[in-house]
Design a protein around this motif. Structure first.
Motif, PDB file in Angstrom:
ATOM      1  N   PHE A 135       0.811  -1.227   0.000  1.00  9.82           N
ATOM      2  CA  PHE A 135       0.000   0.000   0.000  1.00  9.82           C
ATOM      3  C   PHE A 135       0.840   1.270   0.000  1.00  9.82           C
ATOM      4  O   PHE A 135       0.302   2.363  -0.013  1.00  9.82           O
ATOM      5  N   SER A 136       2.155   1.117   0.033  1.00 10.46           N
ATOM      6  CA  SER A 136       2.964   2.342   0.018  1.00 10.46           C
ATOM      7  C   SER A 136       4.306   2.092  -0.645  1.00 10.46           C
ATOM      8  O   SER A 136       4.796   0.959  -0.689  1.00 10.46           O
ATOM      9  N   THR A 137       4.860   3.167  -1.161  1.00  9.06           N
ATOM     10  CA  THR A 137       6.179   3.113  -1.770  1.00  9.06           C
ATOM     11  C   THR A 137       7.105   3.981  -0.936  1.00  9.06           C
ATOM     12  O   THR A 137       6.734   5.087  -0.547  1.00  9.06           O
ATOM     13  N   GLN A 138       8.259   3.463  -0.633  1.00  9.57           N
ATOM     14  CA  GLN A 138       9.245   4.262   0.076  1.00  9.57           C
ATOM     15  C   GLN A 138      10.565   4.155  -0.660  1.00  9.57           C
ATOM     16  O   GLN A 138      10.769   3.224  -1.425  1.00  9.57           O
ATOM     17  N   GLY A 139      11.429   5.107  -0.386  1.00  7.66           N
ATOM     18  CA  GLY A 139      12.717   5.032  -1.058  1.00  7.66           C
ATOM     19  C   GLY A 139      13.810   5.640  -0.226  1.00  7.66           C
ATOM     20  O   GLY A 139      13.541   6.382   0.725  1.00  7.66           O
ATOM     21  N   ALA A 343     -11.635   5.091  -4.269  1.00  8.73           N
ATOM     22  CA  ALA A 343     -11.178   6.469  -4.033  1.00  8.73           C
ATOM     23  C   ALA A 343     -11.267   6.797  -2.545  1.00  8.73           C
ATOM     24  O   ALA A 343     -10.375   7.447  -1.981  1.00  8.73           O
ATOM     25  N   GLU A 344     -12.327   6.306  -1.908  1.00  7.27           N
ATOM     26  CA  GLU A 344     -12.521   6.614  -0.492  1.00  7.27           C
ATOM     27  C   GLU A 344     -11.428   5.967   0.366  1.00  7.27           C
ATOM     28  O   GLU A 344     -10.859   6.586   1.253  1.00  7.27           O
ATOM     29  N   GLY A 345     -11.124   4.702   0.077  1.00  5.64           N
ATOM     30  CA  GLY A 345     -10.083   4.002   0.829  1.00  5.64           C
ATOM     31  C   GLY A 345      -8.716   4.622   0.613  1.00  5.64           C
ATOM     32  O   GLY A 345      -7.964   4.858   1.563  1.00  5.64           O
ATOM     33  N   GLN A 346      -8.408   4.910  -0.648  1.00  4.46           N
ATOM     34  CA  GLN A 346      -7.091   5.470  -0.961  1.00  4.46           C
ATOM     35  C   GLN A 346      -6.869   6.820  -0.292  1.00  4.46           C
ATOM     36  O   GLN A 346      -5.748   7.162   0.077  1.00  4.46           O
ATOM     37  N   GLU A 347      -7.962   7.559  -0.116  1.00  3.36           N
ATOM     38  CA  GLU A 347      -7.836   8.896   0.458  1.00  3.36           C
ATOM     39  C   GLU A 347      -7.191   8.843   1.856  1.00  3.36           C
ATOM     40  O   GLU A 347      -6.416   9.720   2.219  1.00  3.36           O
ATOM     41  N   TYR A 348      -7.539   7.794   2.616  1.00  2.00           N
ATOM     42  CA  TYR A 348      -6.950   7.661   3.955  1.00  2.00           C
ATOM     43  C   TYR A 348      -5.428   7.547   3.866  1.00  2.00           C
ATOM     44  O   TYR A 348      -4.692   8.179   4.618  1.00  2.00           O
ATOM     45  N   PHE A 349      -4.962   6.727   2.915  1.00  3.58           N
ATOM     46  CA  PHE A 349      -3.516   6.544   2.766  1.00  3.58           C
ATOM     47  C   PHE A 349      -2.846   7.836   2.284  1.00  3.58           C
ATOM     48  O   PHE A 349      -1.775   8.208   2.753  1.00  3.58           O
ATOM     49  N   ILE A 350      -3.510   8.513   1.327  1.00  4.44           N
ATOM     50  CA  ILE A 350      -2.934   9.750   0.789  1.00  4.44           C
ATOM     51  C   ILE A 350      -2.815  10.791   1.901  1.00  4.44           C
ATOM     52  O   ILE A 350      -1.785  11.449   2.044  1.00  4.44           O
ATOM     53  N   GLN A 351      -3.888  10.896   2.700  1.00  3.73           N
ATOM     54  CA  GLN A 351      -3.869  11.876   3.793  1.00  3.73           C
ATOM     55  C   GLN A 351      -2.755  11.568   4.796  1.00  3.73           C
ATOM     56  O   GLN A 351      -2.188  12.449   5.410  1.00  3.73           O
ATOM     57  N   ALA A 352      -2.441  10.273   4.979  1.00  3.75           N
ATOM     58  CA  ALA A 352      -1.388   9.895   5.916  1.00  3.75           C
ATOM     59  C   ALA A 352       0.002  10.042   5.287  1.00  3.75           C
ATOM     60  O   ALA A 352       1.017   9.767   5.931  1.00  3.75           O
ATOM     61  N   GLY A 353       0.047  10.468   4.019  1.00  2.41           N
ATOM     62  CA  GLY A 353       1.340  10.739   3.382  1.00  2.41           C
ATOM     63  C   GLY A 353       1.937   9.555   2.637  1.00  2.41           C
ATOM     64  O   GLY A 353       3.098   9.587   2.259  1.00  2.41           O
TER      65      GLY A 353
END
Lengths: 431, 293
Positions: A135-139, A343-353
């Motif tokens: 659910f996330s990409t880091q680098g 879109a609703e689910g993804q928004e939580y992740f986007i808001q958390a950065g």
């Protein structure tokens, strides 16, 4: 007689308690448990699950939270051992190996999997099968503070640092201007998993190349000292050690202090990843603009690794199959679809950065400058895949990281470091 | 008649101690036996299945150089901590029973560290060593304080010892104070009349009468310091580069992080045997020296 009655009472009480705790749910209702190793966003998951329950009243999801730095692995092990395994969870890709026979193999033809980026589906793949969805990409690479660097080199272009010599010249320029050029975080995970990990990962773009190299160390057909990548990266490491802002006491390894020093512009670069924004973002006084410079290992500007940064998907979502019912598994699958692709689910992740590796994320999502910089490397494919570490046991990075720390303070030289690393790998078994 | 009284007595026994016996069995005896059983298997702490490997895990323990090295580090830590804890505690008890002003307040003060858990204590001292002492060193130009105690292998183990002494000395002091107070007045007066003062009285009269206190305190320090885990975790977490990782922590890492549960458990059994041998020998030896008044 009285005693007997007393014991009968106690026994009944115990049985009753057990029965109540097992619990029964109403017809059609599904109760799921979710184990999260992303301790920093426990609240986010709780909100998501509450919302999901609102729109799907028959599904209740209970979060089993963990604490930052707490024994997450041990807690999960005990949940499995005691028959209380979570229905679904997020874990490190490296843990797929441990739980492989207990996790659902995702059907790659699932309708909503078309939203995953191709490298995202690879993040949870083990032995050809997909067990986890990220659910996330880091680098990570050499992060630089734009304000500090540009105060010495106006119009600095990170792409100009594509060789070891260029990095040396860059550090010398900063040093001459009185700006401490770089900083190493003196903890085994940073120098072991992240820095030494480059040596394995840069053997090839795919996971198999790095894995083959590790296997050759395990069976002793290769000595790490004979590997040009090891020698190259250690030459660069010597440079980092020489210009290390923490060189008076390199092993303090206080992540808060290091992040704060970097955010205040006390040094120009820092070997770290974009996740440090979770700490820097909360600081009162901080610089806002950052970028990433690759860590070059040779003087060939076209060599793989000299112009790339590491991009990984540190957590994957998995579904448990040995202790959960088919209904629970199906419900968990639906929850994942909602969390990851709606879109609703993804928004939580986007808001958390979190930068999500899905192709249907709204295009105007904005991130902090660190995450943005990593995403830009990712967009043009300038990435190193650290996937080979997925196949290693839990203590490889800690053990080899400790060796790197010894090298950092000069307790051992490079030949001794290479010998210790070889000796460590020989104690490991091939996966 | 006899039988029914036996049943009755058994019933009373169960009524009063049944619950604690049940708990004791559940959390101590059964896990211990099950753990012992697991040392003969190759279980990885996760899998549903395991196979028997005989004594292989024990062979691994005795050829695991790292475990042996950490065991030596642990022995050194235990030996120094046990001696220092007792010396400091005894000195404090001696001073705080001599009737100095505010001695009750001081007793309370020295006892407080023991009320703080090992984890919290570790974090407090980590901050002290890494931030406070280094700032003092820099401000006053004291070279050896400028860098953290926790980043040098030789000094980090001393940091562990210092905190251990700080943690346990107050607790042991209470036991020693009880010992001092328990010495009969008439014996002391007799010693005074015979002309034994100061150190002579301390070594010839007081200490021999306090052997039971030493016995208890030594047992407490030995068993607790051998098993130190929480302080180790929060203060150094084995740093720098694994040099301060004590045996208990190694066992834990082996079982849960390296996922070699059988080996980790075998190491725990070895550790248990060593601790039991040392503690019991110590108690037996000291028991002989106890003086009846």
């Amino acid at each position: 007689m009285k005693n007997n009655r007393f014991f009968a009472f106690m026994l009944t009480l115990m049985l009753l308690t057990t029965m109540i705790s097992v619990g029964a749910t109403a017809e059609g209702d599904v109760k799921l448990t979710y184990y999260s190793t992303s301790a920093e966003v426990n609240a986010m998951f709780e909100e998501m699950f509450e919302r999901y329950h609102e729109i799907n009243p028959n599904v209740t999801i209970e979060l089993i939270p963990t604490g930052v730095g707490m024994g997450q692995q041990e807690q999960l092990q005990s949940l499995f051992a005691s028959g209380n395994a979570p229905t679904f969870m997020n874990i490190d890709p490296a843990n797929i190996l441990d739980y492989q026979d207990k996790l659902m193999v995702f059907d790659e033809d699932t309708e909503w999997f078309k939203y995953l980026n191709p490298d995202a589906i690879e993040a949870g793949r083990m032995d050809g099968l997909v067990y986890g969805l990220p659910f996330s990409t880091q680098g990570y690479a050499l992060c630089y503070n734009k304000r500090v660097v540009e105060s010495v080199i106006p119009d600095f272009d990170p792409a100009s640092i594509n060789t070891q010599d260029a990095l040396r010249a860059f550090f010398e320029t900063l040093d001459a201007a009185g700006v401490p050029p770089t900083m190493i975080h003196g903890a085994n995970w940073s120098v072991g998993a992240h820095y030494l990990g480059l040596v394995y990962a840069v053997h090839g773009k795919d996971t198999a190349s790095g894995l083959r190299f590790i296997e050759s160390l395990i069976d002793g057909t290769m000595k790490i000292a004979d590997d040009p990548l090891f020698q190259g990266y250690m030459d660069t490491y010597d440079l980092l050690v020489k210009y290390n802002y923490r060189k008076d006491d390199p092993l303090v390894g206080d992540i808060n202090a290091d992040d704060q020093a970097f955010a205040n512009g006390e040094c120009a670069t820092f070997f770290m990843g974009d996740w440090m924004w979770t700490i820097i973002g909360t600081l009162e006084s901080k610089d806002l603009e950052y970028g990433f410079i690759p860590v070059p290992w040779s003087n060939d500007p076209t060599a793989f690794g000299n112009t790339e940064v590491v991009v990984s998907m540190p957590k994957v979502m998995c579904i448990e199959v040995t202790q959960s019912t088919p209904e629970q598994q199906a419900a968990a699958m639906e929850v994942l679809e909602w969390m990851l692709t709606s879109a609703e689910g993804q928004e939580y992740f986007i808001q958390a950065g979190f930068s999500m590796p899905y192709n249907n994320v709204r295009e105007d999502a904005s991130y902090n400058s660190m995450t943005q910089a990593i995403a830009e490397y990712s967009a043009v494919g300038k990435t190193i895949n650290i996937g080979c570490f997925t196949y290693l046991t839990g203590d490889a990075w800690a053990k080899t990281g400790d060796m790197m720390l010894k090298y950092t303070v000069g307790a051992i030289d490079r030949a001794e470091l290479a010998e210790e690393i070889d000796a460590f790998w020989k104690t490991q078994t091939k996966q | 008649m006899r039988e029914s009284s036996l049943v009755k007595r058994g019933g009373y026994f169960l009524a009063f101690s049944g619950l604690s016996l049940f708990a004791f069995l559940c959390v101590l005896v059964i896990p211990f036996l099950y753990g012992f059983f697991l040392t003969f298997t190759d279980w990885n702490a996760i899998s549903d299945t395991f196979s028997f490997v005989g004594l292989q895990n024990y062979r691994t323990v005795f050829t695991d150089k790292e475990f042996l090295r950490q065991f030596l580090v642990t022995l050194r830590y235990v030996a120094i901590s046990a001696i220092l804890c007792n010396v400091v505690a005894f000195t404090l008890a001696y001073l705080l029973t001599s009737g100095i002003r505010g001695q009750n307040l001081l007793r309370g003060g020295f006892f407080v560290p023991n009320l703080i858990g090992g984890i919290i204590l570790g974090y407090i001292w980590k901050f002290m060593f890494a931030n406070v002492f280094t700032q003092i060193g820099k401000a006053w130009g004291i070279d050896w304080l400028k860098t953290s105690f926790l980043t040098n292998p030789d000094r980090a183990i001393w940091a562990m010892i210092i905190v251990t002494v700080w943690q346990y000395a107050g607790y042991l002091m209470m036991i020693y104070i009880a010992g001092f107070v328990g010495i009969p007045k008439d014996v002391q007066e007799a010693a005074d009349i015979d002309g034994a003062h100061g150190f002579r009285k301390l070594f010839r009269v007081t200490i021999p009468l306090m052997i039971p206190s030493f016995n208890i305190c030594m047992f407490i320090t030995l068993s607790r310091t051998f098993m130190t885990y929480d302080l180790n975790l929060s203060l150094t977490n084995g740093a720098p580069y694994g040099s301060t990782q004590l045996a208990a922590m190694h066992v834990y890492q082996k079982a849960f992080m390296s996922k070699q549960f059988g080996v980790g458990q075998a190491e725990a059994i070895v550790l248990f045997v060593v601790v039991a041998l040392i503690s019991v020998t110590q108690v037996l030896l000291n028991k002989k020296r106890e003086v009846e008044v």
